[in-house]
Scaffold this motif. Sequence first.
Motif, short mmCIF file in Angstrom:
data_model
loop_
_atom_site.label_atom_id
_atom_site.label_comp_id
_atom_site.label_asym_id
_atom_site.label_seq_id
_atom_site.Cartn_x
_atom_site.Cartn_y
_atom_site.Cartn_z
N GLY A 227 0.02 -2.30 -8.57
CA GLY A 227 0.29 -2.31 -7.14
C GLY A 227 1.22 -3.44 -6.75
O GLY A 227 1.82 -4.12 -7.60
N GLU A 228 1.32 -3.68 -5.45
CA GLU A 228 2.25 -4.69 -4.94
C GLU A 228 1.89 -6.10 -5.41
O GLU A 228 2.76 -6.97 -5.48
CB GLU A 228 2.25 -4.65 -3.40
N GLY A 229 0.62 -6.33 -5.77
CA GLY A 229 0.20 -7.66 -6.18
C GLY A 229 0.24 -7.89 -7.68
O GLY A 229 -0.35 -8.88 -8.15
N LYS A 230 0.92 -7.05 -8.42
CA LYS A 230 0.92 -7.22 -9.87
C LYS A 230 1.55 -8.54 -10.32
O LYS A 230 1.24 -9.04 -11.40
CB LYS A 230 1.63 -6.04 -10.54
N ASP A 231 2.44 -9.10 -9.50
CA ASP A 231 3.07 -10.38 -9.83
C ASP A 231 2.58 -11.51 -8.93
O ASP A 231 3.20 -12.59 -8.89
CB ASP A 231 4.60 -10.26 -9.72
N ASN A 232 1.48 -11.30 -8.19
CA ASN A 232 0.97 -12.33 -7.30
C ASN A 232 0.52 -13.55 -8.11
O ASN A 232 -0.24 -13.44 -9.07
CB ASN A 232 -0.19 -11.78 -6.49
N ALA A 233 0.97 -14.76 -7.68
CA ALA A 233 0.71 -15.98 -8.45
C ALA A 233 -0.78 -16.31 -8.51
O ALA A 233 -1.30 -16.73 -9.55
CB ALA A 233 1.49 -17.14 -7.85
N ALA A 234 -1.50 -16.15 -7.39
CA ALA A 234 -2.92 -16.51 -7.36
C ALA A 234 -3.73 -15.60 -8.27
O ALA A 234 -4.62 -16.05 -9.00
CB ALA A 234 -3.45 -16.44 -5.93
N LEU A 235 -3.44 -14.30 -8.25
CA LEU A 235 -4.14 -13.37 -9.12
C LEU A 235 -3.79 -13.61 -10.59
O LEU A 235 -4.66 -13.56 -11.47
CB LEU A 235 -3.80 -11.93 -8.73
N ALA A 236 -2.50 -13.87 -10.85
CA ALA A 236 -2.07 -14.13 -12.22
C ALA A 236 -2.74 -15.37 -12.78
O ALA A 236 -3.13 -15.41 -13.95
CB ALA A 236 -0.56 -14.27 -12.27
N LYS A 237 -2.89 -16.41 -11.96
CA LYS A 237 -3.55 -17.63 -12.42
C LYS A 237 -5.02 -17.38 -12.73
O LYS A 237 -5.56 -17.90 -13.72
CB LYS A 237 -3.42 -18.73 -11.36
N LEU A 238 -5.68 -16.58 -11.90
CA LEU A 238 -7.08 -16.27 -12.13
C LEU A 238 -7.25 -15.54 -13.46
O LEU A 238 -8.17 -15.83 -14.24
CB LEU A 238 -7.63 -15.42 -10.99
N VAL A 239 -6.37 -14.60 -13.73
CA VAL A 239 -6.43 -13.85 -15.00
C VAL A 239 -6.15 -14.78 -16.18
O VAL A 239 -6.82 -14.72 -17.22
CB VAL A 239 -5.42 -12.68 -14.98
N LYS A 240 -5.18 -15.66 -16.01
CA LYS A 240 -4.82 -16.59 -17.10
C LYS A 240 -5.95 -17.55 -17.42
O LYS A 240 -6.20 -17.86 -18.59
CB LYS A 240 -3.56 -17.36 -16.72
#
Length: 578
Positions: A120-133
């Motif tokens: 979706g639109e948030g696939k590159d969202n920084a906050a979500l990406a950091k949580l996954v990392k």
Amino acid sequence: MNGSVMSQGWAKLWWLLALVSVRATAAPELVLSGGSDELRDNIRAYLNVESQSCRLARWHVRALGEEFDRRMTEAAQALGYYQLQAEKSFDRTENCWRLTLAITPGPITTYEQVEILLEGEGKDNAALAKLVKDTRLKPGAPLNHGEYESFKTRLLQTASAQGFFDANLVRSEVLVSQEHNSARVHLILDTQARYRVGEVTVTHDILRDSLIDRYITLTRGQAYRSEDLVKLRSELQASNYFGSVSVKPQLNALQDGEVPIHVELLKGPKHSYSVGVGYASDIGPRVLLGYENRYLNSRGHSLDATVNASEVITTYQVGYSIPMARPAYEVLRLYTGFTQEDINNSVSNRLATGLNYSSWESSQWLNNFGLSFEEEEYRFGDAPSQTSELIIPVYSTSYSSSTDVQYPRRGWNILLRVKGASDAFVSSTDFAQIYSRVKFILPLGDGRLLFRAEGGVTEVDDFNKLPISQRFFAGGDASVRGYDYKTLGPKNDDGVVIGGSRVLTGSVEYDHRVYGDFSLAAFYDEGTAFNKGYLDPYRGVGVGVRWISPVGPVRADIAKALDGNEGWRLHLSVGPDL
């Protein structure tokens, strides 16, 4: 699992236990051995043996035994133990019964594969990406169903906080192979579209709309982030205008990809009074009295008055503050104040009137631009009094990297100040001065290292015409410990410390927590105030106790002066490390 041992235990003992009369206060006991603390704690929580009755019918005993087996299996599998075995026995106690479990957890299940995808639109969202990392769900890590469920919750919460209110998990599964003690995780979050900030409405009743509008930094159409709402609420609360501040997204009114924001401001107390007492070894007992009119008018102007009185320094000041274009970050303050100082056989009476413009930048640097007129009468010992008149432009900037006031483990603080005066413009003498102070805190093992240094240089045509307030002194609680406050520096012919045109001090300290909020410290300080071309530093060493109070460390230091005939000195001080 060894179910036969469990059945035999119940058949032999529970029939007798069901006939025993017990006291109302008696409760069953659970004795656990084997496995890790975490596993035993989880089994104990799942079984909840202590809540059972001491008097149970025979049929209830059998059912409870089966329930215990099921709960123990769930407790173990929740932490990744799918091969748990347990030896069980029951004993009769004086008033109730005891269940003893000797557990063998077996191999723990680990993640073989972890697939976490954002769509979706948030696939590159920084906050979500950091949580996954940063997740602990990594190949090779032990399976923990609690952590897995917690991560799913945080993933959805973070998506919502970033404006993805329609986000959902289109795939969420943990596949466990008991044969290979391995697990595979598949998580797919479809964020869908990101909502934007919609109409921002504000209800208030004490200030002009034009001032409130300058506080509102949210603009329609910007990407929604909950942290922007938290920041706005903090800025409004910090203004001291309002008793209550509410900044809420209207999630029940989502429309056309926008979320309306409603800000509600309730009136707070207009007048504020404060009384405080304290003590520091530098200045002795201190009394602080304060008054503030938080909004003189609808434009948000405020008035404050303070009296800060101690044995050696007393200051009276009145200030008038005006919020500027960015009221949460820019303030113009006009002030007038009178300071009386009588320290170490030197006396100063200073009247200062001026203005100061303060600006906080997004990088957290605080900049101050000021202009003051200062009239000072001063004398050293029995020498005749002198008078100076100075118009002083001043600029200072400061930065602090730590937000932990009580006990920072890492951080730094810097202050830089430049000021001067000219006899071509009313002032009684020419001078230019630069001063800087830096502090660092670094972790070292279970303790911390604290470094402090300050340096200042004044260029002046006639040092004798420079008033006490513009001279440098050293010694005291925040300088070179082991020496009295402002006792280090050049002296006149009568032995009175008159200060210097330069100052250079440094300190290194180590402290270590020993019990609760108490820590022990050891330190070494060095430095002095001096004039051009001559530096003869003084040294001090000592130990201290720190109490980490809600307002920051309370320090009690015993310091030994290594130079001169000062001996030992007790230093007491309160305040943040940075």
